[in-house]
Scaffold this motif. Structure first.
Motif, PDB file in Angstrom:
ATOM      1  N   ILE A  45      -3.144   0.605  10.059  1.00  0.00           N
ATOM      2  CA  ILE A  45      -4.314   1.300   9.603  1.00  0.00           C
ATOM      3  C   ILE A  45      -5.279   0.783   8.923  1.00  0.00           C
ATOM      4  O   ILE A  45      -5.020  -0.048   8.095  1.00  0.00           O
ATOM      5  CB  ILE A  45      -3.901   2.586   9.081  1.00  0.00           C
ATOM      6  CG1 ILE A  45      -2.833   3.648   9.718  1.00  0.00           C
ATOM      7  CG2 ILE A  45      -4.894   3.493   8.123  1.00  0.00           C
ATOM      8  CD1 ILE A  45      -2.005   4.664   8.820  1.00  0.00           C
ATOM      9  N   CYS A  46      -6.528   0.959   9.349  1.00  0.00           N
ATOM     10  CA  CYS A  46      -7.792   0.499   8.907  1.00  0.00           C
ATOM     11  C   CYS A  46      -8.867   1.595   8.511  1.00  0.00           C
ATOM     12  O   CYS A  46      -9.030   2.544   9.471  1.00  0.00           O
ATOM     13  CB  CYS A  46      -8.501  -0.464   9.702  1.00  0.00           C
ATOM     14  SG  CYS A  46     -10.099  -1.099   9.270  1.00  0.00           S
ATOM     15  N   PHE A  50      -8.467  -5.221   3.214  1.00  0.00           N
ATOM     16  CA  PHE A  50      -7.082  -4.713   2.595  1.00  0.00           C
ATOM     17  C   PHE A  50      -6.026  -4.933   3.655  1.00  0.00           C
ATOM     18  O   PHE A  50      -4.994  -5.216   3.688  1.00  0.00           O
ATOM     19  CB  PHE A  50      -7.134  -3.661   1.892  1.00  0.00           C
ATOM     20  CG  PHE A  50      -5.876  -3.483   0.985  1.00  0.00           C
ATOM     21  CD1 PHE A  50      -5.724  -3.931  -0.263  1.00  0.00           C
ATOM     22  CD2 PHE A  50      -4.866  -2.963   1.432  1.00  0.00           C
ATOM     23  CE1 PHE A  50      -4.884  -3.799  -0.837  1.00  0.00           C
ATOM     24  CE2 PHE A  50      -3.711  -2.534   0.908  1.00  0.00           C
ATOM     25  CZ  PHE A  50      -3.662  -3.065  -0.748  1.00  0.00           C
ATOM     26  N   CYS A  51      -6.414  -4.247   4.842  1.00  0.00           N
ATOM     27  CA  CYS A  51      -5.598  -4.427   5.943  1.00  0.00           C
ATOM     28  C   CYS A  51      -5.495  -5.560   6.798  1.00  0.00           C
ATOM     29  O   CYS A  51      -4.745  -5.757   7.756  1.00  0.00           O
ATOM     30  CB  CYS A  51      -6.015  -3.084   7.098  1.00  0.00           C
ATOM     31  SG  CYS A  51      -7.657  -3.344   8.020  1.00  0.00           S
ATOM     32  N   SER A  52      -6.463  -6.590   6.668  1.00  0.00           N
ATOM     33  CA  SER A  52      -6.693  -7.696   7.506  1.00  0.00           C
ATOM     34  C   SER A  52      -5.351  -8.572   7.481  1.00  0.00           C
ATOM     35  O   SER A  52      -4.952  -8.885   8.701  1.00  0.00           O
ATOM     36  CB  SER A  52      -7.777  -8.384   7.262  1.00  0.00           C
ATOM     37  OG  SER A  52      -9.064  -7.670   7.160  1.00  0.00           O
ATOM     38  N   PRO A  53      -4.774  -8.845   6.496  1.00  0.00           N
ATOM     39  CA  PRO A  53      -3.404  -9.822   6.614  1.00  0.00           C
ATOM     40  C   PRO A  53      -2.609  -9.049   7.464  1.00  0.00           C
ATOM     41  O   PRO A  53      -1.901  -9.807   8.108  1.00  0.00           O
ATOM     42  CB  PRO A  53      -3.041  -9.985   4.914  1.00  0.00           C
ATOM     43  CG  PRO A  53      -4.384  -9.630   4.421  1.00  0.00           C
ATOM     44  CD  PRO A  53      -5.035  -8.613   5.182  1.00  0.00           C
ATOM     45  N   SER A  87       0.727  -0.946  -0.025  1.00  0.00           N
ATOM     46  CA  SER A  87      -0.152  -0.031   0.122  1.00  0.00           C
ATOM     47  C   SER A  87       0.857   1.232  -0.073  1.00  0.00           C
ATOM     48  O   SER A  87       1.132   1.923  -0.989  1.00  0.00           O
ATOM     49  CB  SER A  87      -0.916   0.065   1.424  1.00  0.00           C
ATOM     50  OG  SER A  87      -1.866   1.044   1.382  1.00  0.00           O
ATOM     51  N   CYS A  88       1.299   1.755   1.383  1.00  0.00           N
ATOM     52  CA  CYS A  88       2.041   2.807   1.402  1.00  0.00           C
ATOM     53  C   CYS A  88       3.426   2.551   0.695  1.00  0.00           C
ATOM     54  O   CYS A  88       4.004   3.674   0.401  1.00  0.00           O
ATOM     55  CB  CYS A  88       1.855   3.501   2.706  1.00  0.00           C
ATOM     56  SG  CYS A  88       3.041   2.618   3.785  1.00  0.00           S
ATOM     57  N   ALA A 140       0.023  -2.691   6.065  1.00  0.00           N
ATOM     58  CA  ALA A 140      -0.758  -3.827   5.126  1.00  0.00           C
ATOM     59  C   ALA A 140       0.181  -5.032   4.779  1.00  0.00           C
ATOM     60  O   ALA A 140      -0.077  -5.996   4.648  1.00  0.00           O
ATOM     61  CB  ALA A 140      -1.386  -2.994   4.124  1.00  0.00           C
ATOM     62  N   CYS A 141       1.442  -4.683   4.899  1.00  0.00           N
ATOM     63  CA  CYS A 141       2.613  -5.342   4.345  1.00  0.00           C
ATOM     64  C   CYS A 141       3.129  -6.596   5.363  1.00  0.00           C
ATOM     65  O   CYS A 141       4.023  -6.971   5.167  1.00  0.00           O
ATOM     66  CB  CYS A 141       3.474  -4.728   3.685  1.00  0.00           C
ATOM     67  SG  CYS A 141       4.578  -3.666   4.956  1.00  0.00           S
ATOM     68  N   ALA A 142       2.647  -6.295   6.528  1.00  0.00           N
ATOM     69  CA  ALA A 142       3.374  -6.702   7.764  1.00  0.00           C
ATOM     70  C   ALA A 142       3.408  -8.452   7.589  1.00  0.00           C
ATOM     71  O   ALA A 142       2.610  -9.280   6.999  1.00  0.00           O
ATOM     72  CB  ALA A 142       2.285  -6.712   8.945  1.00  0.00           C
TER      73      ALA A 142
END
Length: 476
Positions: free
Chosen positions: A143-144, A111-114, A39-40, A47-49
């Motif tokens: 962030i959600c 989108f943020c869930s993973p 995302s960012c 989101a990429c965690a």
């Protein structure tokens, strides 16, 4: 030279990857695991965690959640990475964390869930029974935009060791009668009972991996950039000498990648990976304070300060509270204290575009110092933060940081004003230290007043310090 990284237990290879090629890009485009989002691309949203299993400075194997968009795949050589697909899914069964999020309606667009799930999974690797407060603080970097966080936190707090106490306290404070359903509890067929604890069946603690085996890398990427791993202080000195004519960049966590682009800098030619150098990961406690290695992740520095003495010194507690406002958990899990100081050092000339380092200001204020070395083996011990900021660091590097215990009758405070409480740069920050007579409440000697964001670098207000000697701190 191939970089080998294990993703969900499967070995993948990247041949001479460019240092700017991130783990996130590698996962999404060269493996069958698209669940990790992009995302960012600057470590700001979570989101990429993913989970990263690596050997810590003390030789122990740890697993922590990180921003995959900040991590070069070259810095993952020999390590294990776990993505959202690695902990559960439709084919092999969902992880209890995934189930809890779904049952509490904690996902809308998804989108943020993973990233949310992997941040929670990473916390449980080191703390299987966190408190509800520890869980809440763990998501300062996620962030959600949909749910407003409450159902997400409700789901994850079912894993808290004090989940029942938290729910009982909530009902008491809200004066909720047991015979009247709360809005979240009705109708039951749609919403899970919030007092029900999370399902503990399943891979809460992820697959057991072998300890990462790091094979030192040295190669030139297709864009001409050099990546090389330093394994000890001696090799670091040698590399700094070898590449003295090049623009070099020391890599520990490389979390600065997210913000460095906003500050003037020239393209890096040589990247030297210092993460595994034992001398840069030291933890030493003495009668005068603690010394932490420059490459030690900030989360480990926080742990050292929290456990240095019982009870924790007032100044240490204040430093910890301030360090916990640097970026967020996913960054602090691998980002180093020395790297934060070097950002402040390298980007301080322009008052309107300097790096407002919270670590620099708070360490300056508390009276910390740094131990430096250069490529010729010369040591520069106990350099004050003020002198460090004025030092030409060409051919030099930070070995460790000394953080002193407070003196008798010392009072210390630090402050930060930012757009948000967490995950936000300081607009201005400050750190104040003074010796105060307990009877007269007067400042007995020149205090230390440090402000960041006022000039290009953190600065002492010496005229004000002089004027404050003899002032009664209770005066208004």
């Amino acid at each position: 030279m191939p970089v080998e990284v294990f993703i969900n237990g499967v070995k993948y290879t990247a041949e001479n990857p460019e240092p700017s090629f991130t783990l996130n890009e590698f996962i999404r485009y060269q493996t069958p695991y698209p669940g990790t989002k992009r995302s960012c691309a600057e470590g700001g949203c979570g989101a990429c965690a993913v989970g990263l299993t690596f050997t810590n400075g003390d030789g122990k194997t740890v697993t922590r959640s990180i921003n995959s968009c900040l991590r070069p795949v070259a810095a993952c050589n020999g390590m294990h990475v776990t993505t959202i697909e690695g902990i559960g899914g439709a084919n092999k069964g969902y992880n209890p964390i995934q189930k809890a999020l779904a049952e509490h309606n904690g996902s809308q667009c998804g989108f943020c869930s993973p990233g949310m799930v992997m941040a929670m999974w990473g916390l449980l690797q080191s703390n299987p029974k966190p408190s509800a407060l520890e869980i809440e603080k763990n998501f300062d970097g996620n962030i959600c935009r949909c749910t407003g966080y409450r159902p997400i936190m409700a789901a994850f707090k079912t894993f808290a060791g004090d989940a029942e106490e938290v729910e009982a306290d909530r009902k008491e404070k809200c004066k909720i009668r047991d015979d009247i359903l709360d809005v979240e509890e009705a109708p039951q067929k749609f919403v899970r009972d919030p007092s029900k604890k999370a399902d503990t069946v399943g891979p809460l603690i992820g697959p057991t991996f072998l300890a990462p085996v790091i094979h030192p890398q040295a190669y030139t990427a297709s864009n001409g950039a050099v990546w090389v791993d330093a394994v000890n202080i001696a090799s670091l000195r040698s590399l700094l000498t070898k590449y003295a004519a090049n623009r070099t960049y020391l890599v520990a966590g490389r979390t600065a990648y997210g913000v460095r682009k906003y500050y003037p800098h020239q393209p890096t030619q040589v990247y030297i990976n210092i993460r595994s150098i034992p001398e840069l990961n030291v933890i030493t406690k003495s009668g005068g304070g603690v010394t932490v290695g420059a490459a030690l992740p900030i989360v480990d520095v926080i742990d050292v300060l929290n456990t240095a003495k019982t009870p924790i010194p007032q100044s240490f507690a204040m430093v910890v509270a301030h360090l916990e406002r640097i970026a967020h958990v996913l960054v602090r899990n691998v980002g180093s204290l020395g790297g934060n100081l070097m950002l402040a050092h390298n980007h301080q000339t322009n008052p309107g575009n300097s790096f407002p380092s919270d670590a620099c200001t708070v360490l300056f204020g508390v009276g910390a110092s740094v131990n430096l070395e250069d490529s010729n083996g010369h040591s520069y011990p106990n350099v004050s933060i003020e002198s460090f900021l004025a030092t030409n660091m060409a051919g030099k590097f930070i070995v460790s940081i000394n953080i002193p215990y407070p003196a008798a009758n010392e009072r210390f405070r630090s402050y930060k004003t930012a757009l948000r409480h967490v995950n936000s740069h300081a607009i201005v920050n400050a750190a104040c230290r003074a010796i105060v007579d307990p009877s007269s409440h007067k400042i007995t000697q020149q205090p230390t007043l440090v402000f960041g964001g006022v000039r290009g670098a953190a600065t002492r207000m010496t005229a004000t310090e002089t004027a404050m000697v003899g002032v009664n701190v209770t005066d208004t």
